[in-house]
Design an enzyme around this catalytic site. Structure first.
Site, mmCIF file in Angstrom:
data_model
loop_
_atom_site.group_PDB
_atom_site.id
_atom_site.type_symbol
_atom_site.label_atom_id
_atom_site.label_comp_id
_atom_site.label_asym_id
_atom_site.label_seq_id
_atom_site.Cartn_x
_atom_site.Cartn_y
_atom_site.Cartn_z
ATOM 1 N N CYS A 249 -0.647 6.004 10.296
ATOM 2 C CA CYS A 249 0.545 5.349 10.840
ATOM 3 C C CYS A 249 0.227 3.968 11.404
ATOM 4 O O CYS A 249 -0.682 3.815 12.209
ATOM 5 C CB CYS A 249 1.054 6.166 12.016
ATOM 6 S SG CYS A 249 2.311 7.293 11.552
ATOM 7 N N GLU B 167 0.848 -1.199 0.000
ATOM 8 C CA GLU B 167 0.000 0.000 0.000
ATOM 9 C C GLU B 167 0.878 1.240 0.000
ATOM 10 O O GLU B 167 2.007 1.214 0.494
ATOM 11 C CB GLU B 167 -0.904 -0.004 1.230
ATOM 12 C CG GLU B 167 -1.948 -1.099 1.141
ATOM 13 C CD GLU B 167 -2.867 -1.161 2.344
ATOM 14 O OE1 GLU B 167 -4.026 -1.519 2.162
ATOM 15 O OE2 GLU B 167 -2.429 -0.860 3.466
#
Ligand code: SF4
Length: 341
Positions: free
Chosen positions: A335, A85
Site C-alpha cells: 500500500c 505498476e
C-alpha cells in the site's frame, strides 16, 4: 484488448459470427498470450490477428517476485510511454488478488504515498485497466501458480473515483460472464474520499466492496496527511458514506495506515471511535489497521505494540477492527508504494 477490435476485425474480414466467440474465449478464458496459440481457428486467421491486434495494450518491462512468492509486481509501459505498476498478491493461502492502477500518477498528493509524490498523471482507459487482469491471468497460467485468482482491488496508482467513467466500464467487463467473470463481492474499490464518486458507486454497483483511506478522524490532522480533506472533510465523507450505507446495506472498510507519533495515539483511537459512533449503522463499519510501509522517509511505521494497543482500544469501544498484514513490502508493492519506477 478491446472486444470491439475483434468484432471490427470479424466484420471487416466477413468472417462468421462464431469466430468472435472463439477468439474472445481464447483470450479471456483460456488466457492465450498470442493468437497463434488458438488452435480452434485456421492458421491464416491466427497470423492475420497476430499482425493486426495486440492482446495487451502495454508492454511489460519487468516483473518482480518476493522471496516467498506471495507477491508480484509488474512495471508496464503504456502506448504513450507512461509507466504504471500493477500487483498480484496472495493475502490468504491459495487466494490471489490483483491490485489495479487507475491513473499514471495522483493529483491528491497524500503525504505518505509514493504515487502521490509523483504528482498528477493521466487517467487510464478501461482497456489499460482490464489488461492488467489479462496480464496477471496469463502470468498465473504461464508460471502455474497454485490457487484461486478471484479478487480484484482498485488500490494501485491513482484515485479511482477521479476516473469514474473508465472504472465503471472496466468493472462492467470484470463482471461480464463471457469475459472476466469475477463475482461482484470479490471486487473492491478504495478511495481517498470523493463524495460524488462514493454516491455514484453506491448507485451503480451496490454489490461491490468499498474501502475508504481514512488515516485520521481529526480534520486538522487528516488535511495535513491527505490534502483532499480540505475540500472534502470528514463531515462530507460521512454524508456520502451514510448515503452508501442506506443504499447498499453493505460493510465499508476504513483503511487506517499507522504512522508513528502521527496518528497512533490514544487520542487518535478515541477520535476514530467517536467518528464511527456517529453513524446510525456503525455495525457496518470495519477498521483495517495497516502498518505503514516505509516509502516516504519522513514517516516511520508504528510499532507492532502500538498497533495492538490501538486495536485493543477500539475493541474495548466496540469498534469492529482488524490488523491487516501488509504484503509486498520487499518489492515495494505494498500500500502506498507504487510509483511506476
Ligand atoms: Fe492518490 Fe491514493 Fe496515493 Fe492518496 S493514497 S496520493 S489518493 S494514490
Amino acid at each position: 484488448m478491446q472486444t470491439k477490435n475483434i468484432s471490427e476485425f470479424i466484420e471487416k474480414n466477413k468472417l462468421p459470427k462464431y469466430r468472435f466467440k472463439q477468439i474472445i474465449k481464447a483470450v479471456y478464458v483460456d488466457n492465450v498470450t498470442d493468437f497463434s496459440e488458438i488452435t480452434t481457428i485456421p492458421k491464416d486467421l491466427r497470423e492475420k490477428l497476430s499482425r493486426q491486434i495486440n492482446i495487451l495494450s502495454f508492454s511489460v518491462i519487468q516483473v518482480l517476485a518476493s522471496k516467498d512468492k506471495k507477491s508480484f509486481k509488474a512495471l508496464l509501459a503504456l502506448s504513450d510511454g507512461k509507466k504504471i505498476e500493477t500487483v498480484l498478491i496472495s493475502p490468504l493461502s491459495g487466494q490471489w488478488s490483483a491490485c489495479l492502477s487507475s491513473q499514471t500518477g495522483c493529483a491528491l498528493g497524500c503525504k505518505f504515498c509514493a504515487t502521490g509524490a509523483l504528482g498528477s498523471g493521466r487517467n487510464l482507459n478501461s482497456e489499460e485497466i482490464c489488461d492488467q487482469i489479462l496480464f496477471w491471468r496469463q502470468y498465473f497460467k504461464k508460471f502455474e501458480i497454485a490457487g484461486n485468482f478471484s479478487n480484484v482491488v482498485f488500490m494501485g496508482m491513482g484515485e479511482p473515483f477521479l476516473n469514474y467513467d473508465e472504472i465503471k466500464k472496466s468493472i462492467r467487463q470484470l463482471l461480464d460472464p463471457e469475459l472476466f467473470n469475477f463475482s461482484a463481492r470479490h471486487i473492491s474499490v478504495s478511495t481517498a474520499g470523493i463524495p460524488v464518486g462514493i454516491k455514484n458507486f453506491a448507485k451503480d454497483f451496490p454489490q461491490l466492496n468499498l474501502a475508504i483511506s481514512l488515516n485520521s478522524a481529526l480534520d486538522r490532522k487528516r488535511s495535513e496527511l491527505m490534502p483532499i480533506n480540505k475540500r472534502f472533510n470528514l463531515g462530507k465523507i460521512k454524508n456520502a458514506l451514510d448515503f452508501y450505507l442506506q443504499k447498499t446495506k453493505r460493510k465499508i472498510f476504513l483503511e487506517y495506515i499507522m504512522l508513528e507519533n502521527i496518528n497512533d495515539s490514544k487520542e487518535d483511537a478515541d477520535k476514530l471511535a467517536e467518528f464511527i459512533r456517529k453513524f446510525e449503522r456503525q455495525d457496518l463499519l470495519h477498521v483495517n489497521l495497516i502498518r505503514h510501509n516505509q516509502t516516504i522517509p519522513e514517516f516511520t511505521p508504528s510499532s507492532q505494540d502500538r498497533v495492538r494497543q490501538f486495536k485493543n482500544y477500539l475493541l474495548r469501544n466496540k469498534i469492529s477492527v482488524s490488523i491487516r498484514k501488509s504484503l509486498g513490502d520487499e518489492i515495494k508493492a505494498a500500500c502506498g508504494q507504487l510509483a511506476g519506477k
